[in-house]
Design a protein around this motif. Structure first.
Motif, PDB file in Angstrom:
ATOM      1  N   LYS A  75       0.561  -1.314  -0.004  1.00  0.00           N
ATOM      2  CA  LYS A  75       0.162  -0.104   0.054  1.00  0.00           C
ATOM      3  C   LYS A  75       0.907   1.074   0.060  1.00  0.00           C
ATOM      4  CE  LYS A  75      -3.279  -2.504   2.723  1.00  0.00           C
ATOM      5  NZ  LYS A  75      -2.820  -3.781   2.889  1.00  0.00           N
ATOM      6  N   ALA A  76       2.061   1.192  -0.227  1.00  0.00           N
ATOM      7  CA  ALA A  76       3.040   2.240  -0.082  1.00  0.00           C
ATOM      8  C   ALA A  76       2.847   3.397  -1.096  1.00  0.00           C
ATOM      9  CB  ALA A  76       4.495   1.802  -0.123  1.00  0.00           C
ATOM     10  N   PHE A  77       2.553   3.006  -2.389  1.00  0.00           N
ATOM     11  CA  PHE A  77       2.048   4.062  -3.177  1.00  0.00           C
ATOM     12  C   PHE A  77       0.848   4.713  -3.026  1.00  0.00           C
ATOM     13  CE2 PHE A  77       0.154   5.487  -7.270  1.00  0.00           C
ATOM     14  CZ  PHE A  77       1.241   6.575  -7.453  1.00  0.00           C
ATOM     15  N   ARG A  78      -0.232   3.966  -2.500  1.00  0.00           N
ATOM     16  CA  ARG A  78      -1.419   4.527  -2.330  1.00  0.00           C
ATOM     17  C   ARG A  78      -1.685   5.495  -1.232  1.00  0.00           C
ATOM     18  NH1 ARG A  78      -4.770  -1.234  -2.498  1.00  0.00           N
ATOM     19  NH2 ARG A  78      -2.736  -1.583  -1.608  1.00  0.00           N
ATOM     20  N   LEU A  97       0.424   7.652  -0.406  1.00  0.00           N
ATOM     21  CA  LEU A  97       0.942   8.852  -0.857  1.00  0.00           C
ATOM     22  C   LEU A  97      -0.133   9.675  -1.363  1.00  0.00           C
ATOM     23  CD1 LEU A  97       4.116   8.107  -2.761  1.00  0.00           C
ATOM     24  CD2 LEU A  97       4.009   8.916  -0.480  1.00  0.00           C
ATOM     25  N   ALA A  98      -1.305   9.212  -1.379  1.00  0.00           N
ATOM     26  CA  ALA A  98      -2.405  10.006  -1.839  1.00  0.00           C
ATOM     27  C   ALA A  98      -3.210  10.511  -0.661  1.00  0.00           C
ATOM     28  CB  ALA A  98      -3.583   9.285  -2.890  1.00  0.00           C
ATOM     29  N   SER A  99      -3.118  10.128   0.518  1.00  0.00           N
ATOM     30  CA  SER A  99      -3.674  10.602   1.657  1.00  0.00           C
ATOM     31  C   SER A  99      -3.532  12.027   1.848  1.00  0.00           C
ATOM     32  CB  SER A  99      -3.337   9.522   2.779  1.00  0.00           C
ATOM     33  OG  SER A  99      -1.865   9.989   3.156  1.00  0.00           O
ATOM     34  N   ASP A 100      -4.370  12.546   2.555  1.00  0.00           N
ATOM     35  CA  ASP A 100      -4.060  13.841   3.096  1.00  0.00           C
ATOM     36  C   ASP A 100      -2.854  14.155   3.957  1.00  0.00           C
ATOM     37  OD1 ASP A 100      -6.569  14.715   1.958  1.00  0.00           O
ATOM     38  OD2 ASP A 100      -7.966  14.309   3.613  1.00  0.00           O
ATOM     39  N   ARG A 101      -2.720  13.175   4.735  1.00  0.00           N
ATOM     40  CA  ARG A 101      -1.277  13.552   5.726  1.00  0.00           C
ATOM     41  C   ARG A 101      -0.119  13.385   4.834  1.00  0.00           C
ATOM     42  NH1 ARG A 101       2.014   9.389   9.180  1.00  0.00           N
ATOM     43  NH2 ARG A 101       3.159  10.819  10.525  1.00  0.00           N
ATOM     44  N   ALA A 102      -0.068  12.510   3.735  1.00  0.00           N
ATOM     45  CA  ALA A 102       0.992  12.532   2.851  1.00  0.00           C
ATOM     46  C   ALA A 102       1.217  13.877   2.173  1.00  0.00           C
ATOM     47  CB  ALA A 102       0.896  11.235   1.980  1.00  0.00           C
ATOM     48  N   LYS A 103       0.165  14.380   1.752  1.00  0.00           N
ATOM     49  CA  LYS A 103      -0.101  15.702   1.047  1.00  0.00           C
ATOM     50  C   LYS A 103       0.592  16.614   1.983  1.00  0.00           C
ATOM     51  CE  LYS A 103      -3.397  14.146  -2.342  1.00  0.00           C
ATOM     52  NZ  LYS A 103      -4.886  14.303  -2.877  1.00  0.00           N
ATOM     53  N   SER A 104       0.063  16.849   3.196  1.00  0.00           N
ATOM     54  CA  SER A 104       0.592  17.794   4.051  1.00  0.00           C
ATOM     55  C   SER A 104       2.131  17.593   4.306  1.00  0.00           C
ATOM     56  CB  SER A 104      -0.179  17.534   5.419  1.00  0.00           C
ATOM     57  OG  SER A 104       0.196  18.430   6.244  1.00  0.00           O
ATOM     58  N   SER A 129       4.467  18.816  -4.310  1.00  0.00           N
ATOM     59  CA  SER A 129       3.048  19.218  -4.514  1.00  0.00           C
ATOM     60  C   SER A 129       2.424  18.121  -4.580  1.00  0.00           C
ATOM     61  CB  SER A 129       2.943  20.226  -5.547  1.00  0.00           C
ATOM     62  OG  SER A 129       3.388  19.560  -6.653  1.00  0.00           O
ATOM     63  N   ASP A 130       2.660  16.949  -5.409  1.00  0.00           N
ATOM     64  CA  ASP A 130       2.031  15.955  -5.443  1.00  0.00           C
ATOM     65  C   ASP A 130       3.152  14.405  -5.302  1.00  0.00           C
ATOM     66  OD1 ASP A 130       0.636  13.419  -6.035  1.00  0.00           O
ATOM     67  OD2 ASP A 130       0.116  14.371  -8.137  1.00  0.00           O
ATOM     68  N   PRO A 131       2.895  13.960  -4.020  1.00  0.00           N
ATOM     69  CA  PRO A 131       3.660  12.977  -3.311  1.00  0.00           C
ATOM     70  C   PRO A 131       3.707  11.593  -4.348  1.00  0.00           C
ATOM     71  CG  PRO A 131       2.609  13.652  -1.297  1.00  0.00           C
ATOM     72  CD  PRO A 131       2.072  14.427  -2.733  1.00  0.00           C
ATOM     73  N   GLN A 132       2.687  11.552  -4.850  1.00  0.00           N
ATOM     74  CA  GLN A 132       2.548  10.302  -5.863  1.00  0.00           C
ATOM     75  C   GLN A 132       3.356  10.584  -7.342  1.00  0.00           C
ATOM     76  OE1 GLN A 132      -1.908   9.215  -6.201  1.00  0.00           O
ATOM     77  NE2 GLN A 132      -1.026   7.353  -5.142  1.00  0.00           N
ATOM     78  N   LEU A 152       5.228  -1.044 -12.561  1.00  0.00           N
ATOM     79  CA  LEU A 152       4.689   0.427 -12.425  1.00  0.00           C
ATOM     80  C   LEU A 152       5.051   0.976 -11.162  1.00  0.00           C
ATOM     81  CD1 LEU A 152       1.489  -0.469 -14.312  1.00  0.00           C
ATOM     82  CD2 LEU A 152       3.616   0.530 -15.267  1.00  0.00           C
ATOM     83  N   VAL A 153       4.934   2.133 -10.921  1.00  0.00           N
ATOM     84  CA  VAL A 153       5.243   2.771  -9.524  1.00  0.00           C
ATOM     85  C   VAL A 153       3.859   2.717  -8.700  1.00  0.00           C
ATOM     86  CG1 VAL A 153       6.730   4.731 -10.402  1.00  0.00           C
ATOM     87  CG2 VAL A 153       3.956   4.945 -10.274  1.00  0.00           C
ATOM     88  N   GLU A 154       2.800   2.210  -9.389  1.00  0.00           N
ATOM     89  CA  GLU A 154       1.747   1.761  -8.646  1.00  0.00           C
ATOM     90  C   GLU A 154       1.790   0.707  -7.916  1.00  0.00           C
ATOM     91  OE1 GLU A 154       0.370   4.811 -11.685  1.00  0.00           O
ATOM     92  OE2 GLU A 154       1.583   2.859 -11.695  1.00  0.00           O
ATOM     93  N   GLU A 155       2.756  -0.262  -8.227  1.00  0.00           N
ATOM     94  CA  GLU A 155       2.900  -1.472  -7.528  1.00  0.00           C
ATOM     95  C   GLU A 155       3.378  -1.455  -6.087  1.00  0.00           C
ATOM     96  OE1 GLU A 155       5.763  -5.104  -8.418  1.00  0.00           O
ATOM     97  OE2 GLU A 155       4.240  -4.968  -9.798  1.00  0.00           O
TER      98      GLU A 155
END
Length: 185
Positions: free
Chosen positions: A63-66, A68-75, A83-86, A111-114
């Motif tokens: 789940k490490a890539f996913r 990065l889409a969280s609010d905490r990761a963005k903060s 600006s975009d951790p992913q 893929l990075v999504e892996e």
């Protein structure tokens, strides 16, 4: 003086480049190809083989890539100018297998999504993925199989990212080690 600084900078860059992940043989640089977690799962998903793929799917690494889409990761990303951790190599180097090794080979087989998959810890696997090679551990190692240890984990865990982390290798290893059977030893 400028020349000395330039040579020092080039030397430092070369050292860092070597340390972050393109694997080299003793004499000639070898850029190994990825196989991808799906390919690994062909052999490493059965109960007889130890269900390593299932263990990975249930882990934070998958789940490490996913995350990065969280609010905490963005903060956290914003706190270090991301600006975009992913999409940032600053984050992807530890949250995606593909970016950790070398950006130029990301899209070939992985893929990075892996997320952080098999080959983050065990090295790019296209050269050692065949069953006859995997049954011969010294040959598999010669073909690029890495046997992960604490140093492997510390390349990301406790490596100074924006999330302060107290990394306890023994506790963490107990959580992520794969069930092993006699056949996989």
């Amino acid at each position: 003086m400028k020349f000395i600084r330039l040579v020092g900078t080039i030397g430092l860059c070369f050292f860092v480049f070597c340390e972050i992940g393109l694997y080299r043989s003793e004499a000639v640089e070898t850029i190994r190809e990825f196989a991808g977690a799906k390919k690994c799962s062909l052999c490493h998903k059965s109960p007889a083989q130890g269900e390593q793929y299932k263990s990975w799917l249930e882990s934070g690494h998958a789940k490490a890539f996913r995350i990065l889409a969280s609010d905490r990761a963005k903060s956290l990303g914003a706190s270090v100018g991301v600006s975009d951790p992913q999409k940032s190599p600053k984050c992807l180097k530890c949250h995606s297998t593909a970016y950790y090794f070398a950006e130029k080979i990301v899209s070939r087989k992985i893929l990075v999504e892996e997320g952080v998959s098999c080959e983050s810890c065990h090295g790019p696997g296209a050269d050692y993925a065949k069953k006859n090679i995997m049954k011969d551990k010294p040959l598999a190692v010669e073909k690029g199989l890495l046997v992960p240890d604490e140093k492997t984990c510390r390349q990301c865990h406790g490596a100074g990212g924006p999330v302060p982390e107290i990394f306890d290798f023994k506790k963490s290893w107990a959580k992520i080690k794969h069930p092993r059977t006699e056949e996989t030893r």
